[in-house]
Scaffold this active site. Structure first.
Site, PDB file in Angstrom:
ATOM      1  N   ARG A 174      21.039  19.554  23.266  1.00  0.00           N
ATOM      2  CA  ARG A 174      22.037  20.611  23.096  1.00  0.00           C
ATOM      3  C   ARG A 174      21.438  21.946  23.509  1.00  0.00           C
ATOM      4  O   ARG A 174      20.242  22.176  23.353  1.00  0.00           O
ATOM      5  CB  ARG A 174      22.478  20.707  21.628  1.00  0.00           C
ATOM      6  CG  ARG A 174      23.458  19.647  21.181  1.00  0.00           C
ATOM      7  CD  ARG A 174      23.854  19.853  19.728  1.00  0.00           C
ATOM      8  NE  ARG A 174      22.746  19.689  18.825  1.00  0.00           N
ATOM      9  CZ  ARG A 174      22.091  20.661  18.233  1.00  0.00           C
ATOM     10  NH1 ARG A 174      22.447  21.934  18.404  1.00  0.00           N
ATOM     11  NH2 ARG A 174      21.076  20.404  17.436  1.00  0.00           N
ATOM     12  N   TYR A 230      25.161  15.930  28.281  1.00  0.00           N
ATOM     13  CA  TYR A 230      24.349  15.422  27.181  1.00  0.00           C
ATOM     14  C   TYR A 230      24.992  15.569  25.797  1.00  0.00           C
ATOM     15  O   TYR A 230      25.436  16.655  25.429  1.00  0.00           O
ATOM     16  CB  TYR A 230      22.981  16.122  27.154  1.00  0.00           C
ATOM     17  CG  TYR A 230      22.007  15.329  26.313  1.00  0.00           C
ATOM     18  CD1 TYR A 230      21.283  14.287  26.876  1.00  0.00           C
ATOM     19  CD2 TYR A 230      21.863  15.572  24.954  1.00  0.00           C
ATOM     20  CE1 TYR A 230      20.436  13.507  26.103  1.00  0.00           C
ATOM     21  CE2 TYR A 230      21.017  14.800  24.169  1.00  0.00           C
ATOM     22  CZ  TYR A 230      20.301  13.774  24.753  1.00  0.00           C
ATOM     23  OH  TYR A 230      19.470  13.005  23.998  1.00  0.00           O
ATOM     24  N   LYS A 289      29.777  17.334  17.650  1.00  0.00           N
ATOM     25  CA  LYS A 289      29.440  18.620  17.053  1.00  0.00           C
ATOM     26  C   LYS A 289      30.544  19.659  17.297  1.00  0.00           C
ATOM     27  O   LYS A 289      30.874  20.455  16.419  1.00  0.00           O
ATOM     28  CB  LYS A 289      28.093  19.133  17.585  1.00  0.00           C
ATOM     29  CG  LYS A 289      26.898  18.247  17.183  1.00  0.00           C
ATOM     30  CD  LYS A 289      26.919  17.953  15.731  1.00  0.00           C
ATOM     31  CE  LYS A 289      25.720  17.318  15.073  1.00  0.00           C
ATOM     32  NZ  LYS A 289      24.803  16.466  15.682  1.00  0.00           N
ATOM     33  N   HIS A 326      27.243  18.553   8.319  1.00  0.00           N
ATOM     34  CA  HIS A 326      26.250  17.795   9.096  1.00  0.00           C
ATOM     35  C   HIS A 326      25.513  16.859   8.131  1.00  0.00           C
ATOM     36  O   HIS A 326      24.373  17.122   7.759  1.00  0.00           O
ATOM     37  CB  HIS A 326      25.288  18.799   9.742  1.00  0.00           C
ATOM     38  CG  HIS A 326      24.387  18.228  10.784  1.00  0.00           C
ATOM     39  ND1 HIS A 326      23.201  18.846  11.137  1.00  0.00           N
ATOM     40  CD2 HIS A 326      24.480  17.123  11.558  1.00  0.00           C
ATOM     41  CE1 HIS A 326      22.618  18.148  12.095  1.00  0.00           C
ATOM     42  NE2 HIS A 326      23.363  17.091  12.364  1.00  0.00           N
ATOM     43  N   SER A 374      18.928  18.803  12.612  1.00  0.00           N
ATOM     44  CA  SER A 374      18.835  17.826  13.695  1.00  0.00           C
ATOM     45  C   SER A 374      17.414  17.272  13.807  1.00  0.00           C
ATOM     46  O   SER A 374      16.444  18.033  13.735  1.00  0.00           O
ATOM     47  CB  SER A 374      19.227  18.487  15.010  1.00  0.00           C
ATOM     48  OG  SER A 374      20.554  18.947  14.910  1.00  0.00           O
ATOM     49  N   CYS A 398      15.698  15.460  11.715  1.00  0.00           N
ATOM     50  CA  CYS A 398      14.899  15.603  10.491  1.00  0.00           C
ATOM     51  C   CYS A 398      15.154  14.476   9.494  1.00  0.00           C
ATOM     52  O   CYS A 398      14.886  14.628   8.300  1.00  0.00           O
ATOM     53  CB  CYS A 398      15.145  16.955   9.834  1.00  0.00           C
ATOM     54  SG  CYS A 398      14.504  18.317  10.811  1.00  0.00           S
ATOM     55  N   ASP A 428      25.693  11.261  10.443  1.00  0.00           N
ATOM     56  CA  ASP A 428      25.601  12.609  11.044  1.00  0.00           C
ATOM     57  C   ASP A 428      26.663  13.590  10.546  1.00  0.00           C
ATOM     58  O   ASP A 428      26.365  14.767  10.407  1.00  0.00           O
ATOM     59  CB  ASP A 428      25.709  12.489  12.572  1.00  0.00           C
ATOM     60  CG  ASP A 428      25.145  13.698  13.310  1.00  0.00           C
ATOM     61  OD1 ASP A 428      24.046  14.160  12.953  1.00  0.00           O
ATOM     62  OD2 ASP A 428      25.807  14.182  14.241  1.00  0.00           O
ATOM     63  N   ARG A 449      17.704   8.958  23.016  1.00  0.00           N
ATOM     64  CA  ARG A 449      18.624   8.481  21.973  1.00  0.00           C
ATOM     65  C   ARG A 449      19.292   7.170  22.355  1.00  0.00           C
ATOM     66  O   ARG A 449      19.323   6.796  23.521  1.00  0.00           O
ATOM     67  CB  ARG A 449      19.688   9.548  21.702  1.00  0.00           C
ATOM     68  CG  ARG A 449      19.086  10.791  21.047  1.00  0.00           C
ATOM     69  CD  ARG A 449      20.148  11.738  20.545  1.00  0.00           C
ATOM     70  NE  ARG A 449      19.524  12.893  19.914  1.00  0.00           N
ATOM     71  CZ  ARG A 449      19.694  13.222  18.629  1.00  0.00           C
ATOM     72  NH1 ARG A 449      20.458  12.512  17.843  1.00  0.00           N
ATOM     73  NH2 ARG A 449      19.097  14.288  18.135  1.00  0.00           N
TER      74      ARG A 449
END
Ligand code: GTP
Ligand code: SPV
Ligand code: MN
Length: 589
Positions: A72, A200, A209, A229, A251, A253, A276, A373
């Site tokens: 991002r 992406y 998001k 989130h 993000s 974590c 998420d 990912r």
């Protein structure tokens, strides 16, 4: 098809001038068609999808993106409200008119020679009153396939929209992937996002998001709910009781790892509902209920392995209706399987790195991109909760907040009440990660793990959290964790991953009133012996370090908190300012 959706498609066709239009229906046949197209097409000199070893990873494909487009881009992400103050100091802002002119300029004729995919989708289970209707436009077949995994694409969305004009419009083109012509613009007042120049993840899969958090949080503010989130999990105890938790970490974590955790403790089980995003509403009984609007995982590959996260490895190896995608991982060329750092202890002989170059084992660079990912359907997950499709969501008993911190923040502590919990969440700091482009490892404030995702002024957002607390009749307990504290040698003090369950178990004991807590300056701490450390090779000294509240560190922390709060002026609610004043008193500042 509804007149409004048809009008939208017509308008987009005129703007983008594509060679053809492909309206998605979510069918199996469509998945096969799109994969076949992706296997034959090139973007930027790279074949879009390559088939992987079907025996090891059924129905799985490899995708590698332009090296300038691997995360991002927060600095190119804008919230375009009529009034700058509404977007707040937490968002980049330009006025909506200027933003639209800029984006329309990029969009005009951008799909010449390309296919325009129209993706009607629902976020949330279609029978839920909390679900939302959406339509995304894109010229990327990779994005189209990813959207089919991450959301409910097809006829049900069109049926739900009917003749209404009330649906989210997401307009996306990868353009020429030039970072100088890359922007993600949000128009919360118009339920609209325009994104150009990136293919992406969060920049391009606009249901994620952009809609479910930035636009969603704005809608939640107006309508009285929360878009967060957060993971959603149900923890089953030996007596078969299930306690539902939400968990918010910035993000990269640890959300996905906690969402699919396999407890070692006998009789316990974690049921997965989301990894998420959570939409949280106050139910009829006054409790908080959460749904996951998504249907897939877009998870960080590195560190996901048979030892650390066996459930995700199983998920990736399960087969179903949806093709699984691997993006920017390395490849074990002897087996044609995806590979990344931490996947297993087995030694592999021949690797190509995430850019397709032969990997030199002596290289100091990683073979997989740190933000590589996988995109996989949630229906592949063997621990998927039976309540996943419940239109009302699940009732929440605990909220776990966390950050990635080398020092200062203890392994776990608990807030005294809801308002104190909102305060603790509002002061979260975390080291930046590869999930967003820019420097890695800098500490920044990331309240509720929402700094990059809150679609309006964060001061108003804090007030909204307090208001939800006032309106609810029964509130969850709030906890703060840090799995990432390190020793003098830069080694993690806590083993993390599956061992994190020990902390969750303590939280359940707290929720059920089975164990007391000791009050410290920053909150409530576990009593001696209350955390199960059985069969864990960890000494008393390490545990002490994990829970240490260093006064000097906290004085520095408070300076950073004040600096962050000051950006929001009097938008910071009085309740939170009082909490900060009390904290300062305790550290004699
Ligand atoms: P986003 O998808 O970006 O929102 O990230 P996430 O919060 O879901 O993070 P995820 O669980 O994918 O973990 C990110 C990275 O942290 C991975 O490399 C993990 O291996 C690593 N990680 C997760 N949990 C732990 C933990 O308990 N301890 C340590 N040391 N690392 C962890
Ligand atoms: C995150 O960065 O928090 C993610 C990945 O979950 S992305 O979809 O790119 O936002
Ligand atoms: Mn995320």
């Amino acid at each position: 098809m509804s007149t409004h959706v048809e009008m939208f498609i017509k308008e987009m066709k005129e703007l983008f001038e594509p060679t053809q239009v492909y309206i998605m229906d979510g069918s199996q046949e469509e998945a096969e068609n799109l994969v076949a197209i992706a296997e034959k097409s090139e973007v930027d000199g790279r074949v879009v999808l390559k088939k992987l070893n079907n025996k090891e990873y059924p129905n799985s494909y490899y995708h590698c993106s332009n090296p300038n487009d691997v995360a991002r881009t927060e600095h190119l992400t804008f919230v375009c409200t009529a009034n700058k103050d509404e977007a707040g100091p937490n968002n980049n802002w330009i006025n909506p008119k200027e933003a639209k002119e800029k984006m329309t300029g990029f969009f005009r004729g951008a799909m010449k020679g390309r296919t325009m995919y129209v993706i009607p989708f629902v976020m949330g289970t279609p029978k839920s009153k909390y679900a939302k209707n959406c339509v995304q436009i894109t010229d990327s077949v990779y994005v189209a396939l990813s959207m089919r995994i991450m959301s409910r694409v097809g006829k049900q969305a069109v049926e739900r929209i009917g003749n209404s004009c009330d649906f989210f419009r997401g307009i996306h083109s990868i353009g020429d992937l030039n970072p100088n012509r890359r922007f993600v613009m949000h128009f919360p007042e118009e339920n609209l996002v325009m994104s150009f120049g990136s293919g992406y993840g969060g920049n391009a899969l606009l249901g994620k998001k952009c809609y479910s958090l930035r636009i969603g949080s704005y809608l939640g503010y107006k309508e009285g709910w929360l878009a967060e989130h957060m993971i959603i999990i149900g923890v089953q105890s030996p007596d078969s009781k299930i306690t539902y938790f939400l968990g918010a970490f910035p993000s990269a974590c640890g959300k996905t790892n906690l969402a699919l955790l396999k407890p070692r403790s006998r009789g316990y089980k974690i049921w997965t509902l989301g990894d998420d995003i959570a939409w949280i509403n106050i139910g009829k009984d006054g409790q908080l209920y959460a749904i996951n609007p998504e249907t897939g995982f877009f998870g960080v590959a590195p560190g996901t392995g048979f030892k650390t996260n066996p459930v995700m490895m199983q998920t990736l190896k399960n087969n179903n209706f949806f093709p699984t995608l691997f993006t920017n991982t390395a490849i074990d060329t002897d087996n044609n399987t995806p590979w990344w750092e931490g996947i297993s202890d087995n030694i592999v002989q021949n690797l190509v790195d995430w850019q397709g170059q032969k990997y030199d084992k002596n290289s100091r660079k990683s073979a997989a991109h740190p933000n590589s990912r996988f995109t996989v359907s949630i229906y592949n997950c063997p621990t998927l909760s039976h309540e996943y499709d419940n239109p009302n969501g699940v009732p929440i008993s605990g909220i776990i907040f966390g950050g990635r911190r080398k020092s200062t923040i203890p392994l776990v502590y608990e807030a005294k009440d809801w308002n104190n919990g909102v305060f603790i969440a509002s002061i979260i700091g975390s080291e930046t990660t590869a999930a967003s482009s820019g420097q890695i490892g800098n500490i920044r404030r990331d309240p509720m793990a929402m700094l990059p995702f809150c679609g309006y002024n964060m001061g108003d957002y804090f007030q909204h959290w307090l208001n939800v607390g006032n309106r609810a009749k029964k509130l969850p307990k709030i906890f703060m964790v840090n799995w990432f504290r390190k020793d003098e040698n830069d080694k993690f003090l806590w083993p993390g991953y599956r061992e994190n369950f020990r902390i969750v178990k303590w939280m359940i004991d707290r929720i059920e009133g089975k164990t007391g807590a000791k009050e410290f300056e920053i909150g409530l701490f576990p009593e001696e012996g209350a955390i199960d450390l059985n069969e864990l090779n960890i000494d008393k000294e390490t545990i002490k370090k994990l829970f240490r509240v260093d006064r000097e560190d906290w004085r520095k922390e408070i300076v950073m908190i004040e600096e962050f709060y000051s950006k929001f002026g009097d938008k910071i609610p009085i309740e939170l300012r009082n909490c900060l004043a009390k904290l300062k008193e305790k550290f004699r500042i």
